[in-house]
Write an enzyme that holds these catalytic residues in place. Structure first.
Site, PDB file in Angstrom:
ATOM      1  N   LYS A  49       0.848  -1.200   0.000  1.00 57.49           N
ATOM      2  CA  LYS A  49       0.000   0.000   0.000  1.00 57.49           C
ATOM      3  C   LYS A  49       0.882   1.247   0.000  1.00 57.49           C
ATOM      4  CE  LYS A  49      -0.317  -0.238   5.046  1.00 57.49           C
ATOM      5  NZ  LYS A  49      -1.117  -0.731   6.173  1.00 57.49           N
ATOM      6  N   TYR A 281      16.492  30.919   5.132  1.00 50.50           N
ATOM      7  CA  TYR A 281      15.382  31.754   5.613  1.00 50.50           C
ATOM      8  C   TYR A 281      15.439  31.919   7.128  1.00 50.50           C
ATOM      9  CZ  TYR A 281      13.264  30.894   1.043  1.00 50.50           C
ATOM     10  OH  TYR A 281      13.026  30.819  -0.298  1.00 50.50           O
TER      11      TYR A 281
HETATM   12  C1  PLP Z   1      -0.378  -1.688   6.876  1.00 49.42           C
HETATM   13  C2  PLP Z   1      -0.945  -2.974   7.344  1.00 49.42           C
HETATM   14  C3  PLP Z   1      -0.121  -4.086   7.577  1.00 49.42           C
HETATM   15  C4  PLP Z   1       1.396  -4.032   7.511  1.00 49.42           C
HETATM   16  O1  PLP Z   1       1.921  -3.458   8.684  1.00 49.42           O
HETATM   17  P1  PLP Z   1       3.496  -3.463   8.997  1.00 49.42           P
HETATM   18  O2  PLP Z   1       3.592  -3.062  10.414  1.00 49.42           O
HETATM   19  O3  PLP Z   1       4.119  -2.455   8.081  1.00 49.42           O
HETATM   20  O4  PLP Z   1       3.979  -4.841   8.724  1.00 49.42           O
HETATM   21  C5  PLP Z   1      -0.731  -5.301   7.883  1.00 49.42           C
HETATM   22  N1  PLP Z   1      -2.083  -5.384   8.003  1.00 49.42           N
HETATM   23  C6  PLP Z   1      -2.895  -4.333   7.822  1.00 49.42           C
HETATM   24  C7  PLP Z   1      -4.362  -4.497   7.981  1.00 49.42           C
HETATM   25  C8  PLP Z   1      -2.360  -3.087   7.504  1.00 49.42           C
HETATM   26  O5  PLP Z   1      -3.170  -2.030   7.353  1.00 49.42           O
END
Ligand code: PLP
Length: 409
Positions: A49, A281
């Protein structure tokens, strides 16, 4: 006549002011390391994702699938479609919520698999599938809330919910899953409570987590995957660890991970300023001696947090040097007084390894009071993602990825 072709594009890329390097060898290594923790019957879902936590989802997906991952996890439908359009064929779970009939049709069309969180959603999904031309039942993944208080049906209502979905036409339960709230905490109390609720709910639904002919069961994120094999069930959903970072210090001795992302930029100008001269800045930095400074072509619009102003350290020729003055939109300044005869065009490392020095996303996260996940996701699309290292096979997308053996020349 001047022609603009692909080699011109590559030549231009080689002179980029700043970029994100994605090490495909490290990515492959991490998948193989994670697999050593898993039983042969446990699938590895690579969570890609948010553009694979900023690494570039198509390149990451293609590499991890060849390295031993068998599932992909995304948050949104467009993230899933992007992978399908690139020719990725592995099963893709959409972990975020989807609601409308329109969305269900897109999911079915692109052969994605949705998460089902509420009875209302189940009714909409079933009806939308009934009205579509799809013959196959839609595989759906039941999400139970066992203590995260985010998406999912409360675990106490699991039986009702699962029975409803089982009765509805056009849907097939592919998995029942939940998500952990505190898996990276050294204190396992809440983790064990969530695990207990999850197992109770699954059993109450008449399933056994060991049986062959039932839906898949999954609970583990990266931290839980490192913590205990009893949390793996049929599949683990790993994000952070595939990118080579540890979810917590106490979990860093389980397997040897290698960071996949490096952030690099070039020196655009070198100059000497006199004592009393202000930098950037607001003059948050004023030189107290003659100071050699280097201007670097990367800034907060690329994802270097402005809150790191005067706190950032950058690697130049294998040495740590301080960044000085306010971080600006497109540029930062470094105090390079300790390094003789620096050349414009030389490459510096903001995140990654140079010689025996290394700067991790965890270092930035600690300074900023946030987590490494947020740092990885913060790099903007203005920075090209450049694949380095040996890809596993050669099915990489070239659309947003420039592979160059001579990038640093
Ligand atoms: C993002 C997510 C993961 C992965 O989490 P990590 O801590 O990066 O391994 C697993 N399950 C769900 C439902 C998530 O939203």
């Amino acid at each position: 006549m001047l022609s603009w072709d692909q080699s011109s594009s590559i030549a231009l890329m080689q002179r980029e002011r700043a970029w994100v390097e994605i090490d495909l060898t490290a990515l492959t290594h991490n998948i193989q390391q994670i697999r050593t923790l898993l039983s042969p019957k446990t699938d590895l879902m690579a969570v890609v994702k948010a553009d694979a936590y900023g690494h570039g989802s198509v390149t990451v997906a293609q590499t991890v699938l060849q390295a031993g991952a068998t599932w992909l996890g995304v948050a949104t439908i467009p993230e899933g479609i992007e992978l399908r359009e690139a020719g990725v064929e592995a099963p893709i779970l959409i972990m975020g919520a989807t609601h409308t009939a329109e969305q269900i049709r897109a999911i079915a069309h692109w052969n994605l698999q949705p998460t089902l969180c509420t009875p209302k959603q189940a009714l909409v999904f079933s009806e939308a599938m009934g009205n579509s031309s799809h013959r196959q039942p839609l595989p759906v993944h039941i999400k139970l809330d066992t203590g995260m208080s985010r998406l999912g049906t409360p675990w106490q209502n699991a039986v009702e919910f699962v029975q409803l979905v089982q009765r509805l036409p056009n849907l097939a339960i592919a998995s029942i899953y939940s998500h952990l709230a505190t898996a990276d905490d050294p204190d396992p109390t809440i983790l064990r409570q969530q695990q207990h609720r999850y197992e109770q709910a699954v059993q109450a639904c008449g399933f056994s987590t060991n049986s062959e002919n039932s839906p898949k069961f999954h609970l583990a994120n990266s931290a839980a995957t490192l913590t205990d094999a009893n949390l793996h069930y049929d599949l683990v959903r790993t994000g952070l660890v595939i990118y080579g970072l540890y979810p917590a210090g106490h979990l860093s001795d389980r397997i040897a991970l290698k960071p996949v992302m490096q952030v690099k930029a070039r020196i655009s100008q070198v100059k000497t300023i006199q004592p009393g001269t202000g930098v950037s800045y607001g003059y948050q930095f004023v030189a107290d001696r003659e100071t050699q400074i280097a201007v670097i072509g990367i800034g907060y619009a690329d994802g270097v947090p402005r809150n790191l102003s005067n706190k950032l350290t950058v690697l130049v020729r294998g040495q740590r040097v301080p960044q000085i003055g306010a971080i600006t939109m497109d540029q930062i300044m470094l105090d390079v007084s300790t390094i003789p005869a620096l050349q414009e065009g030389e490459v510096v490392t903001l995140l990654g390894q140079d010689g025996n020095q290394q700067i991790l996303a965890d270092d930035w996260a600690t300074t900023l009071g946030t987590i490494s996940w947020e740092i990885l996701c913060s790099f903007k699309h203005r920075l090209p993602r450049v694949s380095v290292g040996k890809p596993y096979g050669d099915r990489r997308s070239v659309s947003r990825t420039w592979h160059s053996s001579n990038l640093q020349a």
